[in-house]
Motif scaffolding. Sequence first.
Motif, PDB file in Angstrom:
ATOM      1  N   MET A   1      27.516   7.633 -29.041  1.00 47.33           N
ATOM      2  CA  MET A   1      28.431   8.505 -29.783  1.00 47.33           C
ATOM      3  C   MET A   1      28.524   9.899 -29.159  1.00 47.33           C
TER       4      MET A   1
ATOM      5  N   VAL B   1      35.270  10.112 -33.460  1.00 49.37           N
ATOM      6  CA  VAL B   1      36.253  11.130 -33.856  1.00 49.37           C
ATOM      7  C   VAL B   1      36.189  12.210 -32.762  1.00 49.37           C
TER       8      VAL B   1
ATOM      9  N   MET C   1      38.288  17.914 -34.020  1.00 49.87           N
ATOM     10  CA  MET C   1      38.512  18.339 -35.415  1.00 49.87           C
ATOM     11  C   MET C   1      39.408  19.557 -35.394  1.00 49.87           C
TER      12      MET C   1
ATOM     13  N   ARG D   1      40.591  23.104 -37.622  1.00 50.00           N
ATOM     14  CA  ARG D   1      40.258  24.021 -38.710  1.00 50.00           C
ATOM     15  C   ARG D   1      41.267  25.160 -38.723  1.00 50.00           C
TER      16      ARG D   1
ATOM     17  N   ILE E   1      35.103  17.598 -29.869  1.00 53.55           N
ATOM     18  CA  ILE E   1      33.750  17.005 -29.885  1.00 53.55           C
ATOM     19  C   ILE E   1      33.527  16.300 -28.539  1.00 53.55           C
TER      20      ILE E   1
ATOM     21  N   PRO F   1      28.835  14.297 -33.820  1.00 55.45           N
ATOM     22  CA  PRO F   1      29.775  13.173 -33.968  1.00 55.45           C
ATOM     23  C   PRO F   1      30.304  13.045 -35.401  1.00 55.45           C
ATOM     24  N   PHE F   2      29.543  13.589 -36.359  1.00 53.41           N
ATOM     25  CA  PHE F   2      29.960  13.515 -37.755  1.00 53.41           C
ATOM     26  C   PHE F   2      30.322  14.896 -38.300  1.00 53.41           C
TER      27      PHE F   2
ATOM     28  N   ARG G   1      31.673  20.372 -44.787  1.00 53.92           N
ATOM     29  CA  ARG G   1      32.678  19.305 -44.763  1.00 53.92           C
ATOM     30  C   ARG G   1      32.327  18.241 -43.732  1.00 53.92           C
ATOM     31  N   ASN G   2      31.033  17.999 -43.535  1.00 53.68           N
ATOM     32  CA  ASN G   2      30.690  16.956 -42.565  1.00 53.68           C
ATOM     33  C   ASN G   2      30.944  15.579 -43.179  1.00 53.68           C
ATOM     34  N   CYS G   3      30.763  14.550 -42.379  1.00 54.80           N
ATOM     35  CA  CYS G   3      31.134  13.192 -42.806  1.00 54.80           C
ATOM     36  C   CYS G   3      30.231  12.686 -43.934  1.00 54.80           C
TER      37      CYS G   3
ATOM     38  N   GLY H   1      30.311   9.729 -44.983  1.00 57.34           N
ATOM     39  CA  GLY H   1      30.025   8.297 -44.791  1.00 57.34           C
ATOM     40  C   GLY H   1      29.115   8.028 -43.613  1.00 57.34           C
TER      41      GLY H   1
ATOM     42  N   GLY I   1      28.139   4.505 -42.203  1.00 54.96           N
ATOM     43  CA  GLY I   1      28.747   4.133 -40.927  1.00 54.96           C
ATOM     44  C   GLY I   1      27.711   3.659 -39.917  1.00 54.96           C
TER      45      GLY I   1
ATOM     46  N   GLU J   1      26.288   0.272 -40.840  1.00 54.27           N
ATOM     47  CA  GLU J   1      27.262  -0.787 -40.531  1.00 54.27           C
ATOM     48  C   GLU J   1      27.220  -1.160 -39.046  1.00 54.27           C
ATOM     49  N   ILE J   2      27.193  -0.121 -38.197  1.00 52.37           N
ATOM     50  CA  ILE J   2      27.189  -0.380 -36.742  1.00 52.37           C
ATOM     51  C   ILE J   2      25.918  -1.132 -36.347  1.00 52.37           C
TER      52      ILE J   2
HETATM   53  C1  HEM Z   1      30.853   6.067 -36.874  1.00 51.95           C
HETATM   54  C2  HEM Z   1      31.536   6.263 -37.999  1.00 51.95           C
HETATM   55  C3  HEM Z   1      32.098   7.609 -38.415  1.00 51.95           C
HETATM   56  C4  HEM Z   1      32.289   8.756 -37.693  1.00 51.95           C
HETATM   57  C5  HEM Z   1      31.994   9.014 -36.221  1.00 51.95           C
HETATM   58  C6  HEM Z   1      32.819   9.751 -38.597  1.00 51.95           C
HETATM   59  C7  HEM Z   1      33.120  11.055 -38.250  1.00 51.95           C
HETATM   60  C8  HEM Z   1      33.629  12.015 -39.119  1.00 51.95           C
HETATM   61  C9  HEM Z   1      33.952  13.376 -38.751  1.00 51.95           C
HETATM   62  C10 HEM Z   1      33.806  13.996 -37.355  1.00 51.95           C
HETATM   63  C11 HEM Z   1      34.411  13.998 -39.859  1.00 51.95           C
HETATM   64  C12 HEM Z   1      34.906  15.457 -39.968  1.00 51.95           C
HETATM   65  C13 HEM Z   1      36.411  15.457 -39.722  1.00 51.95           C
HETATM   66  C14 HEM Z   1      37.010  16.834 -39.812  1.00 51.95           C
HETATM   67  O1  HEM Z   1      36.422  17.723 -40.422  1.00 51.95           O
HETATM   68  O2  HEM Z   1      38.124  17.016 -39.302  1.00 51.95           O
HETATM   69  C15 HEM Z   1      34.382  13.034 -40.939  1.00 51.95           C
HETATM   70  C16 HEM Z   1      34.763  13.300 -42.232  1.00 51.95           C
HETATM   71  C17 HEM Z   1      34.758  12.375 -43.248  1.00 51.95           C
HETATM   72  N1  HEM Z   1      34.301  11.075 -43.179  1.00 51.95           N
HETATM   73 FE1  HEM Z   1      33.576  10.163 -41.546  1.00 51.95          FE
HETATM   74  N2  HEM Z   1      32.949   9.187 -39.848  1.00 51.95           N
HETATM   75  C18 HEM Z   1      32.503   7.885 -39.780  1.00 51.95           C
HETATM   76  C19 HEM Z   1      32.426   6.983 -40.819  1.00 51.95           C
HETATM   77  C20 HEM Z   1      32.799   7.235 -42.103  1.00 51.95           C
HETATM   78  C21 HEM Z   1      32.683   6.297 -43.199  1.00 51.95           C
HETATM   79  C22 HEM Z   1      32.104   4.876 -43.066  1.00 51.95           C
HETATM   80  C23 HEM Z   1      33.177   6.914 -44.301  1.00 51.95           C
HETATM   81  C24 HEM Z   1      33.295   6.428 -45.715  1.00 51.95           C
HETATM   82  C25 HEM Z   1      32.706   5.334 -46.170  1.00 51.95           C
HETATM   83  C26 HEM Z   1      33.588   8.261 -43.905  1.00 51.95           C
HETATM   84  C27 HEM Z   1      34.141   9.200 -44.749  1.00 51.95           C
HETATM   85  C28 HEM Z   1      34.477  10.488 -44.401  1.00 51.95           C
HETATM   86  C29 HEM Z   1      35.068  11.463 -45.312  1.00 51.95           C
HETATM   87  C30 HEM Z   1      35.453  11.243 -46.781  1.00 51.95           C
HETATM   88  C31 HEM Z   1      35.235  12.651 -44.597  1.00 51.95           C
HETATM   89  C32 HEM Z   1      35.806  13.982 -45.105  1.00 51.95           C
HETATM   90  C33 HEM Z   1      34.660  14.836 -45.661  1.00 51.95           C
HETATM   91  C34 HEM Z   1      35.166  16.190 -46.136  1.00 51.95           C
HETATM   92  O3  HEM Z   1      36.183  16.669 -45.658  1.00 51.95           O
HETATM   93  O4  HEM Z   1      34.489  16.787 -46.979  1.00 51.95           O
HETATM   94  N3  HEM Z   1      33.338   8.411 -42.576  1.00 51.95           N
HETATM   95  N4  HEM Z   1      33.893  11.844 -40.464  1.00 51.95           N
END
Ligand code: HEM
Length: 144
Positions: A12, A18, A21, A23, A46, A82-83, A88-90, A92, A96, A99-100
């Motif tokens: 990753m 992803v 991002m 902002r 990223i 990566p997350f 406001r980080n991920c 999930g 995630g 699952e992988i």
């Molecule tokens: C390898 C898997 C994943 C990666 C690399 C990933 C990566 C990211 C990243 C970089 C962001 C920030 C995006 C931004 O601010 O523009 C994000 C936000 C988010 N992700 Fe993930 N994600 C993954 C899996 C998941 C899964 C499985 C879910 C739900 C089950 C999820 C739900 C969300 C949500 C709801 C946000 C928004 C959070 C917020 O704005 O407060 N993600 N993710």
Amino acid sequence: MPTLALCLKESMRLYPPVPFMERELAEETLIDGHAMPPGTQIAVSILFMHRHPMLWEDPDDFRPERFTWEQMKGRDTFSYVPFSAGPRNCIGQNFGVQEIKILICRIIRKYTVELAPVRPPPIRYPQVTLQSENGMWLKFKLRT
Ligand code: HEM
């Protein structure tokens, strides 16, 4: 840390699912000596950050051991995101990653996986998520 977790982290880093991002600045912010006014749209790559030579030694090499505790000591927390990071980080990310890991375990229990003998290197194609324009060339052999 188990090898699978280290390999997943390094994958990753090289291929963040992803790749960028965006902002909007809430207040005036100094970036690299330039004052950016509020409302400015910022793109954070990223993908480039994860391969930046100021942050990573031999950034294009696949070296899972970068993520052992010993090698992580002293590294900037924000060099690997990566997350994303912060409030406001991920949400999930744990789901995630689980699952992988489950998917990889299920595949390698059934198949041996090798690199295909002839394989063009993946051409990164950053969209909302990172894709390979020319696929991923692997050889699957059913375990007996
Ligand atoms: C390898 C898997 C994943 C990666 C690399 C990933 C990566 C990211 C990243 C970089 C962001 C920030 C995006 C931004 O601010 O523009 C994000 C936000 C988010 N992700 Fe993930 N994600 C993954 C899996 C998941 C899964 C499985 C879910 C739900 C089950 C999820 C739900 C969300 C949500 C709801 C946000 C928004 C959070 C917020 O704005 O407060 N993600 N993710």
